[in-house]
Scaffold this motif. Sequence first.
Motif, PDB file in Angstrom:
ATOM      1  N   PRO A   8     -27.086 -12.130  41.438  1.00  0.00           N
ATOM      2  CA  PRO A   8     -28.109 -13.182  41.356  1.00  0.00           C
ATOM      3  C   PRO A   8     -27.546 -14.464  40.746  1.00  0.00           C
ATOM      4  CG  PRO A   8     -28.954 -11.102  40.544  1.00  0.00           C
ATOM      5  CD  PRO A   8     -27.485 -10.915  40.752  1.00  0.00           C
ATOM      6  N   LYS A   9     -27.964 -15.575  41.301  1.00  0.00           N
ATOM      7  CA  LYS A   9     -27.531 -16.884  40.804  1.00  0.00           C
ATOM      8  C   LYS A   9     -28.510 -17.447  39.781  1.00  0.00           C
ATOM      9  CE  LYS A   9     -24.073 -17.017  43.698  1.00  0.00           C
ATOM     10  NZ  LYS A   9     -23.219 -15.882  43.481  1.00  0.00           N
ATOM     11  N   SER A  10     -29.701 -16.877  39.726  1.00  0.00           N
ATOM     12  CA  SER A  10     -30.724 -17.364  38.805  1.00  0.00           C
ATOM     13  C   SER A  10     -31.397 -16.176  38.128  1.00  0.00           C
ATOM     14  CB  SER A  10     -31.766 -18.186  39.559  1.00  0.00           C
ATOM     15  OG  SER A  10     -32.821 -18.548  38.689  1.00  0.00           O
ATOM     16  N   GLU A  11     -31.732 -16.357  36.875  1.00  0.00           N
ATOM     17  CA  GLU A  11     -32.411 -15.308  36.114  1.00  0.00           C
ATOM     18  C   GLU A  11     -33.929 -15.505  36.122  1.00  0.00           C
ATOM     19  OE1 GLU A  11     -30.923 -12.813  33.560  1.00  0.00           O
ATOM     20  OE2 GLU A  11     -29.397 -12.890  35.129  1.00  0.00           O
ATOM     21  N   THR A  12     -34.405 -16.530  36.845  1.00  0.00           N
ATOM     22  CA  THR A  12     -35.835 -16.828  36.835  1.00  0.00           C
ATOM     23  C   THR A  12     -36.387 -16.949  38.254  1.00  0.00           C
ATOM     24  OG1 THR A  12     -35.457 -19.217  36.720  1.00  0.00           O
ATOM     25  CG2 THR A  12     -35.732 -18.055  34.620  1.00  0.00           C
ATOM     26  N   ALA A  40     -36.776 -13.161  36.196  1.00  0.00           N
ATOM     27  CA  ALA A  40     -36.706 -12.266  37.350  1.00  0.00           C
ATOM     28  C   ALA A  40     -36.641 -10.822  36.864  1.00  0.00           C
ATOM     29  CB  ALA A  40     -35.477 -12.598  38.184  1.00  0.00           C
ATOM     30  N   SER A  41     -37.119  -9.909  37.687  1.00  0.00           N
ATOM     31  CA  SER A  41     -37.201  -8.509  37.280  1.00  0.00           C
ATOM     32  C   SER A  41     -35.835  -7.875  37.027  1.00  0.00           C
ATOM     33  CB  SER A  41     -37.973  -7.695  38.326  1.00  0.00           C
ATOM     34  OG  SER A  41     -37.325  -7.775  39.569  1.00  0.00           O
ATOM     35  N   TYR A  42     -34.764  -8.460  37.534  1.00  0.00           N
ATOM     36  CA  TYR A  42     -33.419  -7.956  37.297  1.00  0.00           C
ATOM     37  C   TYR A  42     -32.736  -8.650  36.119  1.00  0.00           C
ATOM     38  CZ  TYR A  42     -32.745 -12.059  40.192  1.00  0.00           C
ATOM     39  OH  TYR A  42     -32.824 -13.319  40.699  1.00  0.00           O
ATOM     40  N   SER A  43     -33.412  -9.613  35.491  1.00  0.00           N
ATOM     41  CA  SER A  43     -32.794 -10.377  34.405  1.00  0.00           C
ATOM     42  C   SER A  43     -32.737  -9.571  33.108  1.00  0.00           C
ATOM     43  CB  SER A  43     -33.587 -11.671  34.159  1.00  0.00           C
ATOM     44  OG  SER A  43     -34.843 -11.366  33.572  1.00  0.00           O
ATOM     45  N   ALA A  84     -46.627 -12.148  29.796  1.00  0.00           N
ATOM     46  CA  ALA A  84     -46.620 -13.180  28.753  1.00  0.00           C
ATOM     47  C   ALA A  84     -45.231 -13.308  28.129  1.00  0.00           C
ATOM     48  CB  ALA A  84     -47.665 -12.860  27.686  1.00  0.00           C
ATOM     49  N   LYS A  85     -44.569 -12.179  27.905  1.00  0.00           N
ATOM     50  CA  LYS A  85     -43.236 -12.204  27.299  1.00  0.00           C
ATOM     51  C   LYS A  85     -42.183 -12.794  28.222  1.00  0.00           C
ATOM     52  CE  LYS A  85     -43.713  -8.472  24.001  1.00  0.00           C
ATOM     53  NZ  LYS A  85     -43.306  -7.122  23.605  1.00  0.00           N
ATOM     54  N   VAL A  86     -42.322 -12.606  29.519  1.00  0.00           N
ATOM     55  CA  VAL A  86     -41.287 -13.088  30.440  1.00  0.00           C
ATOM     56  C   VAL A  86     -41.610 -14.451  31.051  1.00  0.00           C
ATOM     57  CG1 VAL A  86     -40.506 -10.746  30.940  1.00  0.00           C
ATOM     58  CG2 VAL A  86     -42.139 -11.847  32.486  1.00  0.00           C
ATOM     59  N   THR A  87     -42.742 -15.038  30.690  1.00  0.00           N
ATOM     60  CA  THR A  87     -43.066 -16.380  31.173  1.00  0.00           C
ATOM     61  C   THR A  87     -42.219 -17.386  30.402  1.00  0.00           C
ATOM     62  OG1 THR A  87     -45.323 -15.730  31.744  1.00  0.00           O
ATOM     63  CG2 THR A  87     -44.897 -18.083  31.490  1.00  0.00           C
ATOM     64  N   LYS A  88     -41.434 -18.150  31.125  1.00  0.00           N
ATOM     65  CA  LYS A  88     -40.497 -19.096  30.519  1.00  0.00           C
ATOM     66  C   LYS A  88     -41.049 -20.511  30.433  1.00  0.00           C
ATOM     67  CE  LYS A  88     -37.435 -16.090  29.722  1.00  0.00           C
ATOM     68  NZ  LYS A  88     -37.374 -15.620  28.337  1.00  0.00           N
ATOM     69  N   GLU A  89     -41.818 -20.894  31.429  1.00  0.00           N
ATOM     70  CA  GLU A  89     -42.444 -22.231  31.419  1.00  0.00           C
ATOM     71  C   GLU A  89     -43.563 -22.250  32.436  1.00  0.00           C
ATOM     72  OE1 GLU A  89     -39.678 -25.002  34.241  1.00  0.00           O
ATOM     73  OE2 GLU A  89     -38.796 -24.481  32.304  1.00  0.00           O
ATOM     74  N   LEU A 126     -41.374  -9.637  45.541  1.00  0.00           N
ATOM     75  CA  LEU A 126     -40.797 -10.149  46.786  1.00  0.00           C
ATOM     76  C   LEU A 126     -39.526 -10.969  46.571  1.00  0.00           C
ATOM     77  CD1 LEU A 126     -44.049 -11.241  48.648  1.00  0.00           C
ATOM     78  CD2 LEU A 126     -42.677  -9.168  49.016  1.00  0.00           C
ATOM     79  N   ASN A 127     -39.076 -11.055  45.352  1.00  0.00           N
ATOM     80  CA  ASN A 127     -37.925 -11.894  45.040  1.00  0.00           C
ATOM     81  C   ASN A 127     -36.626 -11.244  45.533  1.00  0.00           C
ATOM     82  OD1 ASN A 127     -36.467 -14.042  43.941  1.00  0.00           O
ATOM     83  ND2 ASN A 127     -36.096 -12.893  42.074  1.00  0.00           N
ATOM     84  N   VAL A 128     -36.446 -11.260  46.836  1.00  0.00           N
ATOM     85  CA  VAL A 128     -35.250 -10.671  47.428  1.00  0.00           C
ATOM     86  C   VAL A 128     -34.197 -11.716  47.757  1.00  0.00           C
ATOM     87  CG1 VAL A 128     -36.453  -8.690  48.378  1.00  0.00           C
ATOM     88  CG2 VAL A 128     -36.256 -10.746  49.749  1.00  0.00           C
ATOM     89  N   ASP A 129     -34.556 -12.982  47.711  1.00  0.00           N
ATOM     90  CA  ASP A 129     -33.638 -14.058  48.067  1.00  0.00           C
ATOM     91  C   ASP A 129     -32.926 -14.535  46.798  1.00  0.00           C
ATOM     92  OD1 ASP A 129     -32.368 -15.852  49.685  1.00  0.00           O
ATOM     93  OD2 ASP A 129     -33.947 -17.343  49.575  1.00  0.00           O
ATOM     94  N   PHE A 130     -32.370 -13.588  46.047  1.00  0.00           N
ATOM     95  CA  PHE A 130     -31.821 -13.941  44.746  1.00  0.00           C
ATOM     96  C   PHE A 130     -30.359 -14.346  44.774  1.00  0.00           C
ATOM     97  CE2 PHE A 130     -31.358  -9.352  45.170  1.00  0.00           C
ATOM     98  CZ  PHE A 130     -30.049  -9.147  44.802  1.00  0.00           C
TER      99      PHE A 130
END
Length: 133
Positions: A8-12, A40-43, A84-89, A126-130
């Motif tokens: 993954p190129k992005s953690e969000t 992201a769920s893999y972060s 709530a814990k994984v919301t970054k902005e 659905l975040n498969v385009d990571f």
Amino acid sequence: MDLMDLKPKSETVEVLLRHPMTDDALLNDDGSEMSVTVSASYSKDYRAAMHEQQDRRLAIMQKKGPNKPYSAADLETDAIDLLAKVTKEWDITYGGSKPKLTQAKAKEIYSDVFWLRNQIEEALALNVDFTKG
């Protein structure tokens, strides 16, 4: 092919919010699209929050014993806490203003605006385009 190319190129994940009935983009008063950015769920952040929650859940279940199961209400509370814990902005309008992101405010909004939670959870699933930068 190199497996490093598939990291993954992005953690969000940025979720652009849609009207739950019409699917139109939701806009703030200034015309900007409402959005919520979550880990992201893999972060590492998401996994750490999930592990913390699962450890707490296991401890509670061990303490309660097999005859006092974890309730559906407990699971819903956990789902809201995790988001709530994984919301970054976020860039949202709620109650006529743009609220500051805090875990308490996120829990309030995710509890009150149930369909918002559904959109975020769906985007995470659905975040498969990571692999795109």
